[in-house]
Motif scaffolding. Structure first.
Motif, mmCIF file in Angstrom:
data_model
loop_
_atom_site.group_PDB
_atom_site.id
_atom_site.type_symbol
_atom_site.label_atom_id
_atom_site.label_comp_id
_atom_site.label_asym_id
_atom_site.label_seq_id
_atom_site.Cartn_x
_atom_site.Cartn_y
_atom_site.Cartn_z
ATOM 1 N N GLY A 202 0.862 -1.320 0.019
ATOM 2 C CA GLY A 202 -0.169 -0.050 0.050
ATOM 3 C C GLY A 202 0.558 1.236 -0.076
ATOM 4 N N GLN A 203 1.888 1.178 0.700
ATOM 5 C CA GLN A 203 2.927 2.415 0.759
ATOM 6 C C GLN A 203 3.449 2.630 -0.789
ATOM 7 N N ALA A 204 3.901 1.809 -1.377
ATOM 8 C CA ALA A 204 4.294 2.050 -2.911
ATOM 9 C C ALA A 204 2.897 2.530 -3.754
ATOM 10 N N GLN A 205 1.720 1.891 -3.406
ATOM 11 C CA GLN A 205 0.690 2.607 -4.354
ATOM 12 C C GLN A 205 0.513 4.224 -3.843
ATOM 13 N N ARG A 206 0.748 4.506 -2.727
ATOM 14 C CA ARG A 206 0.202 5.771 -2.300
ATOM 15 C C ARG A 206 1.239 6.505 -2.712
ATOM 16 N N VAL A 207 2.553 6.090 -3.094
ATOM 17 C CA VAL A 207 3.593 6.939 -3.451
ATOM 18 C C VAL A 207 3.384 7.482 -4.834
ATOM 19 N N LEU A 208 2.834 6.228 -5.567
ATOM 20 C CA LEU A 208 2.541 6.324 -7.115
ATOM 21 C C LEU A 208 1.343 7.213 -7.294
ATOM 22 N N ASP A 209 0.367 7.333 -6.468
ATOM 23 C CA ASP A 209 -0.762 7.758 -6.616
ATOM 24 C C ASP A 209 -0.759 9.198 -6.271
ATOM 25 N N GLU A 210 0.127 9.719 -5.194
ATOM 26 C CA GLU A 210 0.154 11.116 -4.624
ATOM 27 C C GLU A 210 0.830 12.027 -5.725
ATOM 28 N N PRO A 211 0.507 13.338 -5.585
ATOM 29 C CA PRO A 211 1.045 14.363 -6.488
ATOM 30 C C PRO A 211 2.238 14.395 -6.405
ATOM 31 N N LEU A 212 3.210 14.387 -7.512
ATOM 32 C CA LEU A 212 4.721 14.627 -7.221
ATOM 33 C C LEU A 212 5.211 16.012 -7.280
ATOM 34 N N LEU A 213 5.973 16.393 -6.321
ATOM 35 C CA LEU A 213 6.339 17.699 -6.346
ATOM 36 C C LEU A 213 7.874 17.702 -6.640
ATOM 37 N N ASP A 214 8.621 17.079 -5.854
ATOM 38 C CA ASP A 214 10.175 17.186 -5.837
ATOM 39 C C ASP A 214 10.575 15.766 -6.249
ATOM 40 N N VAL A 215 10.172 14.800 -6.930
ATOM 41 C CA VAL A 215 10.453 13.494 -7.129
ATOM 42 C C VAL A 215 10.883 13.447 -8.553
ATOM 43 N N ASP A 216 11.957 12.651 -8.409
ATOM 44 C CA ASP A 216 12.750 12.533 -9.900
ATOM 45 C C ASP A 216 11.744 11.666 -10.752
ATOM 46 N N GLU A 217 11.359 12.163 -12.117
ATOM 47 C CA GLU A 217 10.610 11.491 -12.901
ATOM 48 C C GLU A 217 11.068 10.060 -13.156
ATOM 49 N N GLY A 218 12.430 10.014 -13.596
ATOM 50 C CA GLY A 218 13.137 8.693 -13.826
ATOM 51 C C GLY A 218 12.921 7.466 -12.846
ATOM 52 N N ALA A 219 12.914 8.208 -11.529
ATOM 53 C CA ALA A 219 12.786 7.066 -10.293
ATOM 54 C C ALA A 219 11.094 6.806 -10.339
ATOM 55 N N VAL A 220 10.417 7.589 -10.750
ATOM 56 C CA VAL A 220 8.943 7.263 -10.698
ATOM 57 C C VAL A 220 8.623 6.316 -11.865
ATOM 58 N N ALA A 221 9.173 6.527 -12.931
ATOM 59 C CA ALA A 221 9.034 5.696 -14.196
ATOM 60 C C ALA A 221 9.475 4.164 -13.922
ATOM 61 N N GLU A 222 10.566 4.287 -13.176
ATOM 62 C CA GLU A 222 11.369 2.888 -12.924
ATOM 63 C C GLU A 222 10.485 2.151 -11.777
ATOM 64 N N LEU A 223 9.881 2.985 -10.858
ATOM 65 C CA LEU A 223 8.989 2.204 -9.931
ATOM 66 C C LEU A 223 7.700 1.718 -10.368
ATOM 67 N N LYS A 224 7.258 2.372 -11.472
ATOM 68 C CA LYS A 224 6.266 1.960 -12.133
ATOM 69 C C LYS A 224 6.387 0.768 -12.857
ATOM 70 N N ALA A 225 7.431 0.718 -13.477
ATOM 71 C CA ALA A 225 8.036 -0.439 -14.525
ATOM 72 C C ALA A 225 8.069 -1.707 -13.636
ATOM 73 N N GLN A 226 8.515 -1.643 -12.225
ATOM 74 C CA GLN A 226 8.850 -2.559 -11.484
ATOM 75 C C GLN A 226 7.452 -3.259 -10.867
ATOM 76 N N GLU A 227 6.467 -2.256 -10.709
ATOM 77 C CA GLU A 227 5.088 -2.816 -10.231
ATOM 78 C C GLU A 227 4.644 -3.539 -11.150
ATOM 79 N N GLU A 228 4.560 -3.041 -12.614
ATOM 80 C CA GLU A 228 4.119 -3.775 -13.884
ATOM 81 C C GLU A 228 4.601 -5.139 -14.072
ATOM 82 N N LEU A 229 5.798 -5.197 -13.831
ATOM 83 C CA LEU A 229 6.696 -6.504 -13.983
ATOM 84 C C LEU A 229 6.249 -7.444 -12.851
#
Length: 304
Positions: A202-229
């Motif tokens: 649930g923590q990872a899902q909240r990180v993906l759903d919350e609005p991103l302010l100062d988070v690196d877009e590359g890290a978010v994309a990698e996290l989403k790719a890991q979740e889909e995998l």
């Protein structure tokens, strides 16, 4: 009339002990049934908030429980005397191993409703004499069981004991008494650790759903790719397929000779014998001798 002999007296004592044990067990069952009815009525009084009436009537329940415990102790003493009846017959005086049981029965029998126990007391008095009975009745030497003496005392129960009985009865029958004591607490607060470096579930899902302010877009994309995998399921046929395939045995036969295929072509083993080389009849000369030239030609043909 002469007193009965010792063996006859001991036999009478044994018979009365057995009757007393049976009577004590029956009285205990009766008291337990009455105690359940009294406790149910006590719970109704507490539910109706009739606390004063409940405090007075609960003393009867306490007294009934004490008498039941006394009957259990006296039953054990009767069983002890019955098991050691040989010591009663061996000596005219009381054996030290039986003194506590004998004096406790003599002390408690007049204060109970068990008639068989009072008969046992009379026979024991006949066995050991009046002085022994007087000593046990007044407990001058302190040989009577301390538990028997306490349970036969007439002191009123303490306030703490009465309160404890009322609370236990209320808890057993699901009555909210005292009011608010069984009130449930609120839901516990939610605690979240902000220093978790590896969020999961649930923590990872909240990180993906919350609005991103100062988070690196590359890290978010990698996290989403890991979740889909992690959600993907591997195919059943994983890896290169082998060209060699053997059919499983038929359910109706043993399939002694299975089919073997290579690149979808069935491999068969030769089952027929090679055809025999046609042989021409050897010409013979007129005298029956085979022609040598013809034999040479035949051998040469075979060598090829």
């Amino acid at each position: 009339m002469p007193p009965p002999t010792s063996p006859v007296l001991v036999t009478k004592i044994k018979v009365q002990l057995k009757l007393a044990i049976a009577r004590l067990r029956m009285v205990q069952k009766r008291d337990e049934a009455l105690a359940k009815t009294q406790r149910r009525a006590m719970a109704q009084l507490l539910e109706q908030n009739k606390v004063d009436s409940a405090r007075i009537r609960v003393e009867n329940i306490i007294r009934s429980d004490i008498i039941t415990e006394l009957h259990e102790i006296l039953e054990l003493y009767c069983e002890l005397l019955l098991a050691r009846a040989g010591l009663l017959e061996a000596s005219p005086t009381c054996d030290p191993g039986l003194e506590e049981a004998v004096k406790s029965i003599i002390y408690a029998a007049p204060k109970t409703e068990i008639k068989e126990l009072q008969t046992v007391r009379t026979l024991l008095a006949e066995k050991f004499g009046k002085e022994f009975v007087l000593q046990a009745t007044e407990n001058t030497d302190g040989k009577v069981s301390e538990g028997v003496v306490k349970k036969l005392s007439v002191t009123p129960p303490k306030e703490e004991l009465v309160q404890g009985y009322l609370e236990e009865i209320a808890r057993a029958y699901g009555v909210d008494w005292p009011k608010g004591k069984n009130k449930e607490l609120g839901d516990p607060p939610d605690f979240m650790d902000d220093d978790d470096e590896n969020p999961s579930g649930g923590q990872a899902q909240r990180v993906l759903d919350e609005p991103l302010l100062d988070v690196d877009e590359g890290a978010v994309a990698e996290l989403k790719a890991q979740e889909e995998l992690s959600k993907a399921t591997p195919p059943k046929s994983f890896g290169p397929a082998s060209p060699l395939h053997v059919n499983p045995p038929s359910p109706s036969t043993d399939n002694i000779h299975p089919k073997v295929t290579l690149n979808r072509m069935e491999l068969t083993t030769p089952t027929k014998k090679p055809a025999a080389v046609a042989r021409k009849p050897i010409e013979k000369k007129g005298d029956g001798v085979p022609d040598l030239d013809e034999l040479s030609k035949r051998f040469a043909a075979l060598k090829r």
